[in-house]
Enzyme design. Sequence first.
Site, PDB file in Angstrom:
ATOM      1  N   ASN A   1     -10.144   0.509   0.538  1.00 18.84           N
ATOM      2  CA  ASN A   1      -9.144   0.358   1.594  1.00 18.84           C
ATOM      3  C   ASN A   1      -9.741   0.706   2.956  1.00 18.84           C
ATOM      4  OD1 ASN A   1      -7.560   0.078  -0.728  1.00 18.84           O
ATOM      5  ND2 ASN A   1      -5.810   1.087   0.226  1.00 18.84           N
TER       6      ASN A   1
ATOM      7  N   GLY B   1      -8.936   5.550   1.729  1.00 23.62           N
ATOM      8  CA  GLY B   1      -9.579   6.321   2.786  1.00 23.62           C
ATOM      9  C   GLY B   1     -11.024   5.923   2.982  1.00 23.62           C
ATOM     10  N   GLY B   2     -11.299   4.604   2.952  1.00 25.06           N
ATOM     11  CA  GLY B   2     -12.678   4.140   3.064  1.00 25.06           C
ATOM     12  C   GLY B   2     -13.248   4.199   4.463  1.00 25.06           C
TER      13      GLY B   2
ATOM     14  N   GLU C   1      -2.053   5.896  -8.483  1.00 25.61           N
ATOM     15  CA  GLU C   1      -3.024   6.879  -8.002  1.00 25.61           C
ATOM     16  C   GLU C   1      -2.933   8.152  -8.832  1.00 25.61           C
ATOM     17  OE1 GLU C   1      -3.460   9.415  -3.909  1.00 25.61           O
ATOM     18  OE2 GLU C   1      -3.494   7.221  -3.713  1.00 25.61           O
TER      19      GLU C   1
ATOM     20  N   ASP D   1       2.772   5.082  -5.586  1.00 24.88           N
ATOM     21  CA  ASP D   1       2.044   6.329  -5.392  1.00 24.88           C
ATOM     22  C   ASP D   1       2.945   7.517  -5.701  1.00 24.88           C
ATOM     23  OD1 ASP D   1       0.473   8.427  -4.694  1.00 24.88           O
ATOM     24  OD2 ASP D   1       0.267   7.884  -2.570  1.00 24.88           O
TER      25      ASP D   1
ATOM     26  N   ASP E   1       0.838  -1.202   0.000  1.00 25.37           N
ATOM     27  CA  ASP E   1       0.000   0.000   0.000  1.00 25.37           C
ATOM     28  C   ASP E   1       0.872   1.250   0.000  1.00 25.37           C
ATOM     29  OD1 ASP E   1      -2.366   1.486   0.171  1.00 25.37           O
ATOM     30  OD2 ASP E   1      -2.318   1.501   2.367  1.00 25.37           O
ATOM     31  N   HIS E   2       0.673   2.118  -0.969  1.00 20.98           N
ATOM     32  CA  HIS E   2       1.388   3.394  -1.058  1.00 20.98           C
ATOM     33  C   HIS E   2       2.907   3.232  -1.095  1.00 20.98           C
ATOM     34  CE1 HIS E   2      -2.043   6.120  -0.786  1.00 20.98           C
ATOM     35  NE2 HIS E   2      -2.552   5.271   0.099  1.00 20.98           N
TER      36      HIS E   2
ATOM     37  N   HIS F   1      -7.517   9.698   4.301  1.00 22.54           N
ATOM     38  CA  HIS F   1      -7.021   8.636   5.168  1.00 22.54           C
ATOM     39  C   HIS F   1      -7.296   8.985   6.622  1.00 22.54           C
ATOM     40  CE1 HIS F   1      -4.060   7.702   1.744  1.00 22.54           C
ATOM     41  NE2 HIS F   1      -4.918   6.711   1.808  1.00 22.54           N
ATOM     42  N   GLY F   2      -7.638   7.968   7.409  1.00 28.75           N
ATOM     43  CA  GLY F   2      -7.858   8.182   8.833  1.00 28.75           C
ATOM     44  C   GLY F   2      -9.327   8.364   9.178  1.00 28.75           C
TER      45      GLY F   2
END
Length: 290
Positions: free
Chosen positions: A230, A209-210, A132, A102, A80-81, A178-179
């Site tokens: 995510n 950022g789900g 992305e 990313d 991820d990223h 995100h978060g």
Amino acid sequence: MLITGKQMLDIARKNKFSVPAFNAGSGQLLTSVMETAERLNAPFIMAIHPDELAFLKDSFISQVIYEANHSKIPICIHLDHGANMQQVAHAIQLGFTSVMIDSSHQPFEENIRITKEVVKLAHSVGVSVEAELGTIGDTGSSVEGGASEIIYTDPLKAKEFVEETQIDSLAVAIGTSHGIYPKHLVPKLRLDILKEIYKLVAIPLVLHGGSSNADDELAASLDLGIAKINISSDIKICFANKLREMLNGGNNEIREPNVLFPPCMRETQRVAEQKIKLFKADNKASLYYR
């Protein structure tokens, strides 16, 4: 059953469900989401950020690979990223079956150049690539980070980007961060932008950022090409809250991991089940055996 990101998401896009990508940054979180996915007969993606990998150590990936190869549900191990070629190459060497590069903070042409290099490397060994376009916001409470200002993905640029890079999936920016969102901030997804991207781009789309977004908006995105969502903060905060509750409960004799962690893991499983069902991924594992 360990499979690639492309194998995972092509089927999800075709059947209009989304695979949850859980950032399970510990053995307890891995066990929690895996047991939940197995019980619900759901495919899932084990997503690991470079910072999480640095904490877990490379040997943790051997555990994930073992668990995946001894499970009947489809599982993908995803970087991820990834920030650069070094991180991507390292993940591939460890056995990741999908990687994200990313470079969304770079100018458009530079993003294309870097992504094409990663695609060339990863595809040569059968590993899928996510990239992305646009920027995901940052609430300041996640390992993934993000941008202070969201730049929405331009649908026409998305089409050009995919054609130029030949990536397998595209993370789009439509208003997520995100978060966990602060109480004063209510996110609103730009489903109108997503609809235009879906018309122009034929590969699976990804929503970063789900966590803590409205369920109805996430559900609506499934019909517009979102094949991977995510989830990181949502499964971690419930674990941490339960752990705080137990540690502050006054029983100083609670110290054994097999006593301390199971209640926390059950909280994570509760959230993971809700996400799997919301994304319509439950009972979809059989699609991968046709």
